[in-house]
Each structure stands twice: as structure tokens, then as C-alpha cells.
Write a protein that holds these residues in place. Sequence first.
Motif, PDB file in Angstrom:
ATOM      1  N   ARG A  55      -6.468   2.254   2.159  1.00 15.44           N
ATOM      2  CA  ARG A  55      -7.836   1.848   2.516  1.00 15.44           C
ATOM      3  C   ARG A  55      -8.218   0.526   1.864  1.00 15.44           C
ATOM      4  O   ARG A  55      -8.849  -0.318   2.492  1.00 15.44           O
ATOM      5  CB  ARG A  55      -8.849   2.922   2.090  1.00 15.44           C
ATOM      6  CG  ARG A  55      -8.904   4.105   3.019  1.00 15.44           C
ATOM      7  CD  ARG A  55     -10.000   5.081   2.654  1.00 15.44           C
ATOM      8  NE  ARG A  55      -9.743   5.659   1.343  1.00 15.44           N
ATOM      9  CZ  ARG A  55     -10.606   5.698   0.344  1.00 15.44           C
ATOM     10  NH1 ARG A  55     -11.808   5.208   0.479  1.00 15.44           N
ATOM     11  NH2 ARG A  55     -10.291   6.251  -0.802  1.00 15.44           N
ATOM     12  N   ARG A  56      -7.817   0.354   0.608  1.00 14.45           N
ATOM     13  CA  ARG A  56      -8.130  -0.872  -0.127  1.00 14.45           C
ATOM     14  C   ARG A  56      -7.564  -2.107   0.573  1.00 14.45           C
ATOM     15  O   ARG A  56      -8.054  -3.210   0.417  1.00 14.45           O
ATOM     16  CB  ARG A  56      -7.544  -0.746  -1.535  1.00 14.45           C
ATOM     17  CG  ARG A  56      -7.895  -1.841  -2.473  1.00 14.45           C
ATOM     18  CD  ARG A  56      -7.531  -1.546  -3.927  1.00 14.45           C
ATOM     19  NE  ARG A  56      -6.634  -0.452  -4.187  1.00 14.45           N
ATOM     20  CZ  ARG A  56      -5.325  -0.592  -4.457  1.00 14.45           C
ATOM     21  NH1 ARG A  56      -4.778  -1.782  -4.490  1.00 14.45           N
ATOM     22  NH2 ARG A  56      -4.571   0.465  -4.706  1.00 14.45           N
ATOM     23  N   ARG A  57      -6.534  -1.898   1.372  1.00 17.83           N
ATOM     24  CA  ARG A  57      -5.891  -3.010   2.072  1.00 17.83           C
ATOM     25  C   ARG A  57      -6.243  -3.059   3.555  1.00 17.83           C
ATOM     26  O   ARG A  57      -5.601  -3.748   4.333  1.00 17.83           O
ATOM     27  CB  ARG A  57      -4.385  -2.900   1.889  1.00 17.83           C
ATOM     28  CG  ARG A  57      -3.981  -3.223   0.470  1.00 17.83           C
ATOM     29  CD  ARG A  57      -2.480  -3.252   0.312  1.00 17.83           C
ATOM     30  NE  ARG A  57      -2.138  -3.751  -1.003  1.00 17.83           N
ATOM     31  CZ  ARG A  57      -2.129  -3.003  -2.094  1.00 17.83           C
ATOM     32  NH1 ARG A  57      -2.423  -1.725  -2.024  1.00 17.83           N
ATOM     33  NH2 ARG A  57      -1.803  -3.536  -3.261  1.00 17.83           N
TER      34      ARG A  57
ATOM     35  N   GLU B 257       2.571   1.713  -3.405  1.00 15.89           N
ATOM     36  CA  GLU B 257       1.644   2.255  -4.404  1.00 15.89           C
ATOM     37  C   GLU B 257       1.344   3.726  -4.140  1.00 15.89           C
ATOM     38  O   GLU B 257       1.331   4.541  -5.072  1.00 15.89           O
ATOM     39  CB  GLU B 257       0.340   1.465  -4.407  1.00 15.89           C
ATOM     40  CG  GLU B 257       0.459   0.111  -5.039  1.00 15.89           C
ATOM     41  CD  GLU B 257      -0.868  -0.628  -5.064  1.00 15.89           C
ATOM     42  OE1 GLU B 257      -1.883  -0.120  -4.533  1.00 15.89           O
ATOM     43  OE2 GLU B 257      -0.879  -1.738  -5.615  1.00 15.89           O
TER      44      GLU B 257
ATOM     45  N   ARG C 117      -8.277  -4.717  10.308  1.00 14.38           N
ATOM     46  CA  ARG C 117      -8.144  -3.266  10.100  1.00 14.38           C
ATOM     47  C   ARG C 117      -7.036  -2.713  10.979  1.00 14.38           C
ATOM     48  O   ARG C 117      -6.916  -3.091  12.141  1.00 14.38           O
ATOM     49  CB  ARG C 117      -9.461  -2.575  10.426  1.00 14.38           C
ATOM     50  CG  ARG C 117     -10.584  -3.013   9.532  1.00 14.38           C
ATOM     51  CD  ARG C 117     -11.950  -2.660  10.088  1.00 14.38           C
ATOM     52  NE  ARG C 117     -12.090  -1.296  10.522  1.00 14.38           N
ATOM     53  CZ  ARG C 117     -12.582  -0.296   9.795  1.00 14.38           C
ATOM     54  NH1 ARG C 117     -13.021  -0.533   8.588  1.00 14.38           N
ATOM     55  NH2 ARG C 117     -12.687   0.919  10.284  1.00 14.38           N
TER      56      ARG C 117
ATOM     57  N   PRO D 237      -5.360  -7.680   1.178  1.00 12.73           N
ATOM     58  CA  PRO D 237      -5.521  -6.771   2.316  1.00 12.73           C
ATOM     59  C   PRO D 237      -4.975  -7.374   3.608  1.00 12.73           C
ATOM     60  O   PRO D 237      -4.808  -8.590   3.720  1.00 12.73           O
ATOM     61  CB  PRO D 237      -7.038  -6.590   2.414  1.00 12.73           C
ATOM     62  CG  PRO D 237      -7.574  -7.016   1.108  1.00 12.73           C
ATOM     63  CD  PRO D 237      -6.631  -8.036   0.569  1.00 12.73           C
TER      64      PRO D 237
ATOM     65  N   GLU E 100      -6.290   5.903  -0.877  1.00  9.22           N
ATOM     66  CA  GLU E 100      -6.957   4.721  -1.424  1.00  9.22           C
ATOM     67  C   GLU E 100      -6.089   3.470  -1.429  1.00  9.22           C
ATOM     68  O   GLU E 100      -6.585   2.387  -1.088  1.00  9.22           O
ATOM     69  CB  GLU E 100      -7.483   5.044  -2.835  1.00  9.22           C
ATOM     70  CG  GLU E 100      -8.387   3.984  -3.408  1.00  9.22           C
ATOM     71  CD  GLU E 100      -7.610   2.912  -4.137  1.00  9.22           C
ATOM     72  OE1 GLU E 100      -8.134   1.791  -4.230  1.00  9.22           O
ATOM     73  OE2 GLU E 100      -6.483   3.170  -4.580  1.00  9.22           O
ATOM     74  N   PRO E 101      -4.797   3.543  -1.792  1.00 10.01           N
ATOM     75  CA  PRO E 101      -3.993   2.313  -1.775  1.00 10.01           C
ATOM     76  C   PRO E 101      -3.908   1.676  -0.381  1.00 10.01           C
ATOM     77  O   PRO E 101      -3.733   0.459  -0.265  1.00 10.01           O
ATOM     78  CB  PRO E 101      -2.610   2.772  -2.235  1.00 10.01           C
ATOM     79  CG  PRO E 101      -2.856   4.016  -3.013  1.00 10.01           C
ATOM     80  CD  PRO E 101      -4.031   4.671  -2.328  1.00 10.01           C
TER      81      PRO E 101
ATOM     82  N   GLU F 141     -11.146   6.557   7.532  1.00 10.15           N
ATOM     83  CA  GLU F 141     -11.918   5.529   6.837  1.00 10.15           C
ATOM     84  C   GLU F 141     -12.541   6.041   5.541  1.00 10.15           C
ATOM     85  O   GLU F 141     -12.638   5.310   4.558  1.00 10.15           O
ATOM     86  CB  GLU F 141     -13.023   4.986   7.751  1.00 10.15           C
ATOM     87  CG  GLU F 141     -12.483   4.174   8.901  1.00 10.15           C
ATOM     88  CD  GLU F 141     -13.548   3.781   9.906  1.00 10.15           C
ATOM     89  OE1 GLU F 141     -13.325   2.792  10.601  1.00 10.15           O
ATOM     90  OE2 GLU F 141     -14.599   4.474  10.010  1.00 10.15           O
TER      91      GLU F 141
ATOM     92  N   GLY G 224       0.801  -1.219   0.000  1.00 13.85           N
ATOM     93  CA  GLY G 224       0.000   0.000   0.000  1.00 13.85           C
ATOM     94  C   GLY G 224       0.830   1.263   0.000  1.00 13.85           C
ATOM     95  O   GLY G 224       0.570   2.206  -0.754  1.00 13.85           O
TER      96      GLY G 224
END
Length: 117
Positions: free
Chosen positions: A103-105, A54, A77, A73, A100-101, A95, A51
Motif C-alpha cells: 500500500r505504501r508504494r 519487504e 495505483r 512508490p 502495508e509494504p 486499499e 514491496g
Amino acid sequence: MDVLDLVNALLSYDALSARQWVADAERSGFTWSNVPPPLGLDPTASALAAGVTELLASRTGQIPPAWTAKVPPAPHRVFLIRAAETMPRLRDLCEREGPEPLRRRGLFAPPEFLTHA
């Protein structure tokens, strides 16, 4: 420079070391597309390595290495800012608007995470 140093700093909530690592990488013209896949990391650290690679590649206009797309992921969390665990507004911001890279994980941080002024 080794991305594992950045990952370890982030997982230990050492924001100063993490920001310094990013500043040093920027100053040296670090090539994100050449970051090798990390070996021997647990699933959370592996997700964070992908993440953050990226994220920082995109911020410098580089293409991330292909291995990052294959990293799943994190198994649970993780808030990369300790205060987000106890501050509802900060947690919500992370959140909803975090990078995004990450959060996606399943990794959460404020929108301007790892930028320096």
C-alpha cells in the motif's frame, strides 16, 4: 530463485505461478535480506519488487535488504488482483487492509495476499 520471476508473475496476474514461487521460496529457506536490488525495471516493477521483498521478509521474520527503503512508490495505483478494479468491496478491502509494504508504494492486494493454505 529470482525475485524478478515473482514480480513478472504478479504484474501479469498469474496468481498460481506467484503462489508457487512463494511456496518454493519458503520450502528452500529463501533469504530475503540477500535479495539484490533489481536492475533495469520500470518504476512500477521496481516498486513491486521492493514491496513484495519487504512483505515476504517480514512474514518470515527477516530484515529486508536496505535497498528497498530507497525505492519510491509506483507512478500510478496498481491493483495486483484484477477483480479489484471492478469490484468495489474488494477494491476497498485492498486499499484499507492490504499489506502495508505494498500500500505504501501504491500497490493494492487483499490482506492475505501471497499466503497459501
